[in-house]
Design an enzyme around this catalytic site. Structure first.
Site, PDB file in Angstrom:
ATOM      1  N   LYS A  41       0.844  -1.212   0.000  1.00 49.57           N
ATOM      2  CA  LYS A  41       0.000   0.000   0.000  1.00 49.57           C
ATOM      3  C   LYS A  41       0.872   1.252   0.000  1.00 49.57           C
ATOM      4  CE  LYS A  41      -1.838   1.785   4.019  1.00 49.57           C
ATOM      5  NZ  LYS A  41      -1.624   3.232   4.073  1.00 49.57           N
ATOM      6  N   ASN A  42       1.851   1.273   0.922  1.00 53.68           N
ATOM      7  CA  ASN A  42       2.608   2.513   1.112  1.00 53.68           C
ATOM      8  C   ASN A  42       3.613   2.783   0.006  1.00 53.68           C
ATOM      9  OD1 ASN A  42       1.127   3.030   3.328  1.00 53.68           O
ATOM     10  ND2 ASN A  42       2.701   2.446   4.825  1.00 53.68           N
ATOM     11  N   CYS A  88      -5.202  12.579  12.912  1.00 52.83           N
ATOM     12  CA  CYS A  88      -5.883  11.313  12.686  1.00 52.83           C
ATOM     13  C   CYS A  88      -5.766  10.490  13.961  1.00 52.83           C
ATOM     14  CB  CYS A  88      -5.324  10.594  11.464  1.00 52.83           C
ATOM     15  SG  CYS A  88      -3.675   9.999  11.718  1.00 52.83           S
ATOM     16  N   ARG A 103       0.254  14.476  13.183  1.00 56.04           N
ATOM     17  CA  ARG A 103       0.753  14.269  11.819  1.00 56.04           C
ATOM     18  C   ARG A 103       0.796  15.525  10.959  1.00 56.04           C
ATOM     19  NH1 ARG A 103      -1.349   8.535   9.575  1.00 56.04           N
ATOM     20  NH2 ARG A 103       0.596   8.555   8.452  1.00 56.04           N
ATOM     21  N   ASP A 150       4.131   0.556  12.323  1.00 51.42           N
ATOM     22  CA  ASP A 150       2.895  -0.054  11.817  1.00 51.42           C
ATOM     23  C   ASP A 150       2.689  -1.473  12.347  1.00 51.42           C
ATOM     24  OD1 ASP A 150       2.173   2.190  10.461  1.00 51.42           O
ATOM     25  OD2 ASP A 150       2.775   1.491   8.484  1.00 51.42           O
ATOM     26  N   ARG A 193      -9.045  -0.335   4.094  1.00 52.40           N
ATOM     27  CA  ARG A 193      -8.168   0.673   3.493  1.00 52.40           C
ATOM     28  C   ARG A 193      -6.831   0.068   3.071  1.00 52.40           C
ATOM     29  NH1 ARG A 193      -6.490   4.738   7.386  1.00 52.40           N
ATOM     30  NH2 ARG A 193      -4.937   4.820   5.753  1.00 52.40           N
TER      31      ARG A 193
END
Ligand code: UD1
Length: 426
Positions: free
Chosen positions: A22-23, A118, A123, A314, A406
């Protein structure tokens, strides 16, 4: 509202393949808009965040064809018109701010909605903006937007290469500045750059489009600006956080699980910590990691999250779930995001015994978790709750599952394929 329903206590075994990262995919899609011909992106994960990034570049006038069966995106940026990342999309996904660097690089201006906080922290994007300023941009904040443009220039003016020293090796800032620099005039040096595998993937992707970049994956990246970038065909690197999630699921639930497209060197600190805890984990070649059930009793360990090559933030919530059932006291320190222990109260509701003291979690390992209705607070905390459900006695219902969707492709199907009892229900 959809929920994951998990009937815990099943042994996991078999083989599971990790999807594209994803990243990385999000950044490659953002970078694609700088090309002057078509781009083919392969191994793109079918997840909500990718759909949102596709929406972002479509609003800029970029044509995108999605082939979900083959995990391919065909991106045609030749008719790109817009220079705005709108609030609705930035609010939905913070990573939308990653179109700022490419737009500024290509057009000399961008209108960017300011992302709010968030669930894992405040952030900011100050480091991104400082980098743009060092390259000759001015940033004006008005009505919730940042208007960022090359100082004194007309639309179409180019940024000027510069030496940039990041106060912190932010991934987003490194990526945004690297993308801004590829079409700038002259040389940019990013010192104290982030070094994650996804940064290397972005650098390699840009190089395949004709950019001149050295040092991707080190703490000093040098970019020599070029006049234009061309189309390319490129395959997204595998997702090491997804790999870490399956490795942890296997460690929690016994059995022998082979995780394909899991790259040990991208996850080394994480894998070594699990080894230290007594997990039987090894690599077969470069692309496969195997977790075996050796019947070992696991030991408590201490973990501190840090930017790569440190222990990835993460995987912090996911590791905490494992340690919550390891007898003894483990301490996990979160150094990257200030708010990343929000999920701990949910885990305690499943029988874990974890106390938060500032940015430390003190975990007193319990023998068993027991199923309960819990919430997914954010993407990785949601995955952690699912793992807790797999290990728990009885039924766990995880709500707010849009967070998980997501970032994990077909999570429930992949877990089912290795023996988990998990389904989505309303
Ligand atoms: C990326 C990842 C996210 C991961 C994080 C850290 C994506 C889409 N997301 O997020 O999954 O958890 O890296 O590995 O790739 N900071 C500032 N000012 C800035 C930029 C960052 O203060 O201008 C701070 C942040 O608030 C945070 C820390 O730096 O405390 C790390 O942020 P950063 O590395 O930028 O993370 P992201 O790129 O947002």
């Amino acid at each position: 509202m959809e929920k994951f329903i998990i009937n815990g206590g099943k042994t996991l075994s078999g083989s599971v393949r990790v999807s594209g990262a994803k990243n990385s995919a999000l950044k490659l899609i953002a970078a694609s808009i700088m090309a002057d011909s078509r781009i083919t992106l392969k191994n793109v994960p079918k997840i909500e965040d990718v759909a949102t990034m596709v929406e972002v570049i479509k609003t800029l006038g970029v044509k995108v064809d999605v082939d979900n069966k083959k995990s391919i995106l065909e991106i045609d940026p030749r008719n790109i018109k817009g220079c705005e990342a709108p609030y609705e999309l930035v609010r939905k996904m913070r990573a939308s701010v990653l179109v700022a660097g490419p737009l500024l690089s290509k057009f000399g201006s961008v209108k960017l909605a300011i992302p709010g906080g968030c669930n894992i922290g405040s952030r900011g994007i100050d480091l991104h903006l400082k980098g743009f300023e060092a390259m000759g941009a001015e940033n004006v904040v008005e009505h919730g937007y940042i208007y960022c443009r090359v100082k004194g220039g007309k639309t179409g003016s180019r940024l000027i290469g510069s030496d940039i020293n990041l106060d912190f090796p932010s991934r987003g800032a490194t990526e945004n500045i690297m993308m801004a620099a590829v079409l700038a005039k002259g040389k940019t040096v990013i010192n104290n750059a982030a070094q994650e595998p996804e940064i290397v993937d972005l650098a390699n992707f840009l190089i395949s489009m004709g950019a001149e970049i050295q040092g991707g994956g080190t703490n000093c990246i040098t970019i020599n600006g070029v006049k234009k970038l061309h189309g390319t065909s490129y395959s997204v690197t595998p997702d090491s956080i997804e790999a870490g999630t399956f490795i942890t699921a296997a460690s929690l639930c016994g059995g022998t699980v082979e995780i394909e497209d899991a790259i040990w060197k991208n996850l080394e600190m994480f894998c070594l910590k699990l080894k230290e805890a007594g997990v039987d984990i090894d690599t077969i070649g470069e692309n496969k990691i195997v977790v075996s059930n050796s019947g070992n009793k696991l030991n408590p360990v201490c973990i501190s999250t840090l930017p790569y090559p440190g222990f990835p933030t993460d995987l912090q919530p996911i590791a905490v779930v494992l340690l919550s059932v390891v007898p003894g006291i483990s301490v996990v320190t979160e150094n990257v995001f200030e708010n990343r222990f929000m999920y701990v109260d949910e885990l305690n509701r499943m029988g874990a015994n974890i106390k938060i003291d500032g940015h430390h979690a003190v975990i007193n390992g319990t023998e068993k978790l027991s199923g309960a209705p819990v919430r997914a607070f954010d993407l990785r905390a949601g995955a952690a709750m699912i793992l807790a459900g797999l290990a728990a006695e009885g039924v766990t219902e995880v709500s707010d599952i849009y967070h998980v969707k997501r970032g994990y492709e077909n999570f429930e199907e992949k877990l089912t394929s290795i023996g988990a009892d998990i389904k989505i229900a309303n």
